[in-house]
Design a protein around this motif. Structure first.
Motif, mmCIF file in Angstrom:
data_model
loop_
_atom_site.group_PDB
_atom_site.id
_atom_site.type_symbol
_atom_site.label_atom_id
_atom_site.label_comp_id
_atom_site.label_asym_id
_atom_site.label_seq_id
_atom_site.Cartn_x
_atom_site.Cartn_y
_atom_site.Cartn_z
ATOM 1 N N VAL A 237 0.830 -1.206 0.000
ATOM 2 C CA VAL A 237 0.000 0.000 0.000
ATOM 3 C C VAL A 237 0.867 1.259 0.000
ATOM 4 O O VAL A 237 0.539 2.258 -0.660
ATOM 5 N N ILE A 240 2.264 1.777 -3.571
ATOM 6 C CA ILE A 240 1.262 2.339 -4.483
ATOM 7 C C ILE A 240 1.068 3.820 -4.223
ATOM 8 O O ILE A 240 1.024 4.633 -5.161
ATOM 9 N N ILE A 362 -5.426 -0.237 -5.005
ATOM 10 C CA ILE A 362 -6.033 -0.200 -3.674
ATOM 11 C C ILE A 362 -7.550 -0.242 -3.830
ATOM 12 O O ILE A 362 -8.140 0.572 -4.543
ATOM 13 N N VAL A 368 -5.093 -3.929 -0.534
ATOM 14 C CA VAL A 368 -4.420 -4.001 -1.824
ATOM 15 C C VAL A 368 -4.860 -5.245 -2.574
ATOM 16 O O VAL A 368 -4.899 -6.344 -2.015
ATOM 17 N N ASP A 370 -3.701 -7.402 -5.829
ATOM 18 C CA ASP A 370 -2.646 -7.541 -6.832
ATOM 19 C C ASP A 370 -2.744 -8.891 -7.523
ATOM 20 O O ASP A 370 -3.340 -9.828 -7.009
#
Length: 396
Positions: A237, A240, A362, A368, A370
């Motif tokens: 996080v 990002i 997010i 998060v 991914d």
């Protein structure tokens, strides 16, 4: 040092790696050529150590501790005997240095110089003089043999795939990108599970849609999460928020390909630190012209992940038609690989032929999402990492 190269490093590296050669690059500056001093960068030091030629860490400072090794300079179809001096000066903390005797006669500033280790000999080749480079590379001096055999299990799997191919187009069992692989596994009666072990009796299966010949995309090798506890940025996080952007859906996201040959549009690039066994993701700020270290992976762990995942692999390609739940696949071709050339992993990273993809954003709840930290190989380097791949048509 290598960023000032006057020729595409990935092109040169590809040709050297196709010959199954061990090598490292030097890119001497104008000052280096005038003063007969070249900094021994990290990759070059690791190259010497790996070949048991020299370890700078064991070397004391001063000229009396200088080590001289024999080498040959390849130029205009001829071989000139030379030497390379390896030393640590008394000044500047004893930063490792080297010099190739006579190099100034064969090189200009920013030329790419390959130092090649082959059959217990060192060769120095100016790659920027491309005709000279190709002449020596194809002279037979560096030719090697590489033969592979096919196992009974591979023959068994190949026969099953040919039977599946004979059925023509088969409807997907699930819509989306995962459909092509899940459909094939279902046809092979492989039970779906979350195991990271190879799919078919020790053979990994990778399936994808075909593209036009000569225009295949990068192949995904494996996914590996950074070592957050050893990284300056300790959570996805945070990465990002610091390096990401707002995507078309309004989410904070970080979806980008990262390579070592140059920063991407977000300023992200990779840095290979062989001496400390680390791959770093860096960030370059064009305004301050400074780089910042974000996250890392251990190179040795990446190599183990590659060896475990792709000891033996069938890369299966299929034609697709239709969309969504109505998509159909015709499995038509297999590329069979065995035993990746793990010793080439670092140089493939350094020259941008092996890359990393960030695939995350997010969610509304702050978590998060991914799809992995994906290590991928460019199509032109596939046969370098996987020597002598065997191509099978499933339609014959």
């Amino acid at each position: 040092m290598l960023t000032s190269a006057d020729i595409d490093l990935s092109l040169i590296a590809k040709k050297l790696l196709e010959k199954n050669l061990q090598f490292s690059f030097l890119v001497p500056t104008e000052t280096a050529l005038k003063k007969s001093i070249i900094d021994a960068h990290d990759s070059f030091r690791a190259f010497l150590k790996q070949q048991d030629i020299h370890d700078y860490k064991d070397q004391q400072k001063g000229t009396k501790h200088k080590k001289i090794v024999s080498a040959s300079i390849l130029s205009n179809g001829e071989i000139a005997e030379s030497k390379i001096s390896l030393y640590r000066p008394e000044t500047k903390d004893g930063d490792p240095r080297l010099w190739v005797y006579g190099l100034s006669k064969y090189a200009s500033p920013n030329n790419v110089i390959a130092v090649i280790y082959h059959k217990n000999n060192l060769f120095v080749l100016n790659c920027s003089e491309y005709n000279n480079f190709e002449k020596h590379l194809n002279s037979g001096l560096f030719d090697t043999d590489d033969h592979k055999t096919i196992s009974p299990i591979a023959n068994e799997l190949l026969a099953k795939l040919r039977n599946i191919s004979s059925k023509g187009f088969i409807k997907t069992i699930t819509p989306g990108d995962t459909g092509i692989g899940m459909t094939l596994e279902s046809l092979l009666e492989i039970q779906a599970n979350s195991s990271r072990e190879p799919d078919y009796k020790g053979i990994e299966l990778k399936s994808k849609r075909t593209r036009s010949r000569g225009n295949r995309a990068r192949e995904q090798l494996f996914s590996k999460v950074p070592i957050w506890k050893s990284s300056p940025i300790s959570k996805a996080v945070e990465l990002i928020k610091l390096r990401g952007y707002i995507d078309k859906d309004g989410s904070e996201a970080l979806r980008h390909t990262i390579s070592a040959d140059k920063p991407n549009s977000l300023g992200l690039y990779l840095e290979v630190d062989q001496e400390n066994d680390i791959l770093k993701q860096m960030h370059y700020d064009s305004e301050t012209e400074k780089s910042t270290y974000d996250v890392c992976w251990k190179l040795s762990e990446l190599k183990q992940a590659l060896l475990k995942k792709h000891k033996e692999t069938f890369w299966v390609y299929a034609r697709g038609r239709g969309k969504g739940a109505n998509e159909e696949f015709h499995y038509i071709e297999v590329t069979h690989t065995q035993k990746p050339a793990i010793e080439k992993f670092d140089i493939l990273l350094e020259t941008g032929l092996l890359t990393v993809d960030y695939t995350m954003h997010i969610k509304e709840n702050g978590q998060v999402r991914d799809h992995g930290y994906l290590f991928k190989i460019k199509p032109e380097a596939f046969s370098i990492l996987f020597p002598a791949p065997i191509l099978y048509s499933l339609e014959s």
